[in-house]
Write a protein that holds these residues in place. Structure first.
Motif, PDB file in Angstrom:
ATOM      1  N   VAL A 135      67.726  49.373  23.584  1.00  0.00           N
ATOM      2  CA  VAL A 135      66.850  48.232  23.307  1.00  0.00           C
ATOM      3  C   VAL A 135      66.166  47.773  24.594  1.00  0.00           C
ATOM      4  CG1 VAL A 135      66.779  45.821  22.550  1.00  0.00           C
ATOM      5  CG2 VAL A 135      68.172  47.473  21.303  1.00  0.00           C
ATOM      6  N   LYS A 136      66.927  47.679  25.681  1.00  0.00           N
ATOM      7  CA  LYS A 136      66.345  47.278  26.966  1.00  0.00           C
ATOM      8  C   LYS A 136      65.225  48.226  27.374  1.00  0.00           C
ATOM      9  CE  LYS A 136      70.721  45.546  28.819  1.00  0.00           C
ATOM     10  NZ  LYS A 136      71.800  45.825  29.809  1.00  0.00           N
ATOM     11  N   GLY A 137      65.477  49.536  27.209  1.00  0.00           N
ATOM     12  CA  GLY A 137      64.485  50.529  27.592  1.00  0.00           C
ATOM     13  C   GLY A 137      63.200  50.397  26.797  1.00  0.00           C
ATOM     14  N   LEU A 138      63.318  50.209  25.484  1.00  0.00           N
ATOM     15  CA  LEU A 138      62.126  50.063  24.644  1.00  0.00           C
ATOM     16  C   LEU A 138      61.365  48.792  24.980  1.00  0.00           C
ATOM     17  CD1 LEU A 138      63.397  51.207  21.120  1.00  0.00           C
ATOM     18  CD2 LEU A 138      61.996  52.483  22.738  1.00  0.00           C
ATOM     19  N   LEU A 139      62.097  47.730  25.298  1.00  0.00           N
ATOM     20  CA  LEU A 139      61.440  46.478  25.672  1.00  0.00           C
ATOM     21  C   LEU A 139      60.680  46.649  26.984  1.00  0.00           C
ATOM     22  CD1 LEU A 139      60.992  43.461  25.086  1.00  0.00           C
ATOM     23  CD2 LEU A 139      63.082  42.984  26.371  1.00  0.00           C
ATOM     24  N   LYS A 140      61.301  47.322  27.935  1.00  0.00           N
ATOM     25  CA  LYS A 140      60.665  47.552  29.235  1.00  0.00           C
ATOM     26  C   LYS A 140      59.402  48.397  29.074  1.00  0.00           C
ATOM     27  CE  LYS A 140      61.736  49.167  33.913  1.00  0.00           C
ATOM     28  NZ  LYS A 140      62.783  49.760  34.786  1.00  0.00           N
ATOM     29  N   GLU A 141      59.457  49.380  28.180  1.00  0.00           N
ATOM     30  CA  GLU A 141      58.305  50.258  27.951  1.00  0.00           C
ATOM     31  C   GLU A 141      57.311  49.660  26.946  1.00  0.00           C
ATOM     32  OE1 GLU A 141      60.039  53.880  26.607  1.00  0.00           O
ATOM     33  OE2 GLU A 141      61.273  54.131  28.413  1.00  0.00           O
ATOM     34  N   ARG A 142      57.670  48.483  26.418  1.00  0.00           N
ATOM     35  CA  ARG A 142      56.827  47.767  25.455  1.00  0.00           C
ATOM     36  C   ARG A 142      56.549  48.631  24.215  1.00  0.00           C
ATOM     37  NH1 ARG A 142      55.568  43.315  28.215  1.00  0.00           N
ATOM     38  NH2 ARG A 142      54.300  42.447  26.538  1.00  0.00           N
ATOM     39  N   ARG A 143      57.582  49.338  23.767  1.00  0.00           N
ATOM     40  CA  ARG A 143      57.466  50.160  22.565  1.00  0.00           C
ATOM     41  C   ARG A 143      58.147  49.423  21.405  1.00  0.00           C
ATOM     42  NH1 ARG A 143      60.032  55.647  24.101  1.00  0.00           N
ATOM     43  NH2 ARG A 143      59.357  56.233  22.002  1.00  0.00           N
ATOM     44  N   LEU A 144      57.623  48.249  21.099  1.00  0.00           N
ATOM     45  CA  LEU A 144      58.244  47.393  20.100  1.00  0.00           C
ATOM     46  C   LEU A 144      58.225  48.020  18.713  1.00  0.00           C
ATOM     47  CD1 LEU A 144      56.842  43.898  21.165  1.00  0.00           C
ATOM     48  CD2 LEU A 144      58.957  45.020  21.883  1.00  0.00           C
ATOM     49  N   GLU A 145      57.240  48.892  18.466  1.00  0.00           N
ATOM     50  CA  GLU A 145      57.130  49.488  17.134  1.00  0.00           C
ATOM     51  C   GLU A 145      58.341  50.349  16.796  1.00  0.00           C
ATOM     52  OE1 GLU A 145      55.691  52.515  19.990  1.00  0.00           O
ATOM     53  OE2 GLU A 145      55.345  50.368  19.733  1.00  0.00           O
ATOM     54  N   MET A 146      59.076  50.785  17.823  1.00  0.00           N
ATOM     55  CA  MET A 146      60.289  51.571  17.600  1.00  0.00           C
ATOM     56  C   MET A 146      61.433  50.703  17.102  1.00  0.00           C
ATOM     57  SD  MET A 146      59.809  54.814  18.393  1.00  0.00           S
ATOM     58  CE  MET A 146      61.418  55.445  18.842  1.00  0.00           C
ATOM     59  N   LEU A 147      61.328  49.392  17.316  1.00  0.00           N
ATOM     60  CA  LEU A 147      62.398  48.473  16.954  1.00  0.00           C
ATOM     61  C   LEU A 147      62.126  47.698  15.670  1.00  0.00           C
ATOM     62  CD1 LEU A 147      63.382  46.929  20.410  1.00  0.00           C
ATOM     63  CD2 LEU A 147      64.910  48.134  18.864  1.00  0.00           C
ATOM     64  N   VAL A 148      60.876  47.382  15.425  1.00  0.00           N
ATOM     65  CA  VAL A 148      60.547  46.496  14.304  1.00  0.00           C
ATOM     66  C   VAL A 148      60.720  47.221  12.965  1.00  0.00           C
ATOM     67  CG1 VAL A 148      58.750  45.076  13.251  1.00  0.00           C
ATOM     68  CG2 VAL A 148      58.960  45.168  15.728  1.00  0.00           C
ATOM     69  N   ASP A 149      61.281  46.490  12.006  1.00  0.00           N
ATOM     70  CA  ASP A 149      61.471  46.996  10.648  1.00  0.00           C
ATOM     71  C   ASP A 149      60.171  47.631  10.139  1.00  0.00           C
ATOM     72  OD1 ASP A 149      61.966  47.398   7.971  1.00  0.00           O
ATOM     73  OD2 ASP A 149      62.770  45.402   7.586  1.00  0.00           O
ATOM     74  N   PRO A 150      60.190  48.922   9.798  1.00  0.00           N
ATOM     75  CA  PRO A 150      58.954  49.577   9.321  1.00  0.00           C
ATOM     76  C   PRO A 150      58.386  48.927   8.062  1.00  0.00           C
ATOM     77  CG  PRO A 150      60.869  51.049   9.114  1.00  0.00           C
ATOM     78  CD  PRO A 150      61.306  49.879   9.904  1.00  0.00           C
ATOM     79  N   ASP A 151      59.229  48.230   7.293  1.00  0.00           N
ATOM     80  CA  ASP A 151      58.738  47.549   6.091  1.00  0.00           C
ATOM     81  C   ASP A 151      57.729  46.453   6.433  1.00  0.00           C
ATOM     82  OD1 ASP A 151      60.113  49.078   4.302  1.00  0.00           O
ATOM     83  OD2 ASP A 151      61.790  47.691   4.068  1.00  0.00           O
ATOM     84  N   LEU A 152      57.776  45.969   7.692  1.00  0.00           N
ATOM     85  CA  LEU A 152      56.815  44.940   8.110  1.00  0.00           C
ATOM     86  C   LEU A 152      55.451  45.547   8.426  1.00  0.00           C
ATOM     87  CD1 LEU A 152      59.019  42.673  10.412  1.00  0.00           C
ATOM     88  CD2 LEU A 152      57.931  42.012   8.267  1.00  0.00           C
TER      89      LEU A 152
END
Length: 238
Positions: A135-152
């Motif tokens: 999670v820290k790595g994705l936040l640092k790389e600003r790859r939020l789409e990897m974390l957010v519920d795809p249903d959104l």
């Protein structure tokens, strides 16, 4: 709130934001306004109930403990839900309001991803990467789409997702003393103090990484003095 029928629409982003704040307020009330204070000990998405207006209510107090003000912790057999249990509670059996804070942080990740904590680790898709490091790595790389519920789909606000992830990481720090109180979490979710707290956390993280890097480099300079000796020399007189 993760459980819904196939015909039910996913919770929209603003509703998820309201759930995050409502459940934080509920836990803050248990910790700071009940006498004696109440430790829930099983904070997770499944125990955050929604009323008809989609307002969050903290439910299922089956594992809750009353905590005397003279005590700093409660020691019991470890009970809770895998993925939500704070490391100090697992290792020592000592629970406090900070174990609830840890569970709340994991619950925020459930809220963002739409996944149960037990399944979250699978998203990282790497046995060598811890969930929170991923999670820290994705936040640092600003790859939020990897974390957010795809249903959104794309129906969320990046800066709000980023803020919730920051709060989640602050709440899930290994040391309970470094985690914020739930009253502080409420203020951060309301827009007060998150930036400052996050900056402090990042400085500490950078320092830790530098110490780990130096330790790793120093270990490379350690030379085994027997490496160049022949067997006969090793077995000679002592």
């Amino acid at each position: 709130f993760l459980e819904r029928g196939p015909a039910e629409p996913p919770l929209d982003w603003q509703t998820r934001r309201r759930i995050a704040l409502g459940s934080a307020r509920g836990l803050s009330y248990l910790h700071d306004h009940c006498d004696p204070k109440i430790i829930h000990r099983d904070v997770k998405a499944a125990n955050i109930l929604l009323d008809e207006d989609f307002e969050a209510v903290v439910g299922d107090f089956g594992l809750a403990k009353l905590m005397d003000y003279k005590d700093t912790h409660v020691t019991t057999a470890v009970r809770g839900t895998i993925g939500h249990i704070a490391p100090e509670y697992l290792s020592t059996g000592k629970s406090s309001e900070k174990t609830d804070v840890f569970g709340y942080g994991i619950m925020l990740l459930e809220l963002i991803t739409g996944q149960r904590a037990f399944d979250l680790a699978r998203l990282a898709n790497d046995d060598d990467v811890m969930l929170l490091d991923w999670v820290k790595g994705l936040l640092k790389e600003r790859r939020l789409e990897m974390l957010v519920d795809p249903d959104l789909q794309t129906n969320y606000i990046d800066v709000e997702v980023e803020s919730l992830i920051q709060v989640a990481l602050l709440c899930t720090q290994g040391s309970p003393t470094e985690r914020p109180k739930m009253s502080e979490v409420v203020r951060m979710l309301e827009g007060d103090g998150l930036a400052e707290r996050w900056d402090e956390w990042q400085k500490v993280e950078v320092s830790r990484q530098e110490v780990e890097l130096v330790s790793h480099r120093n270990s490379e300079w350690i030379v085994d003095s027997t490496d160049n000796l022949h067997a006969v020399e090793l077995s000679g007189p002592r």
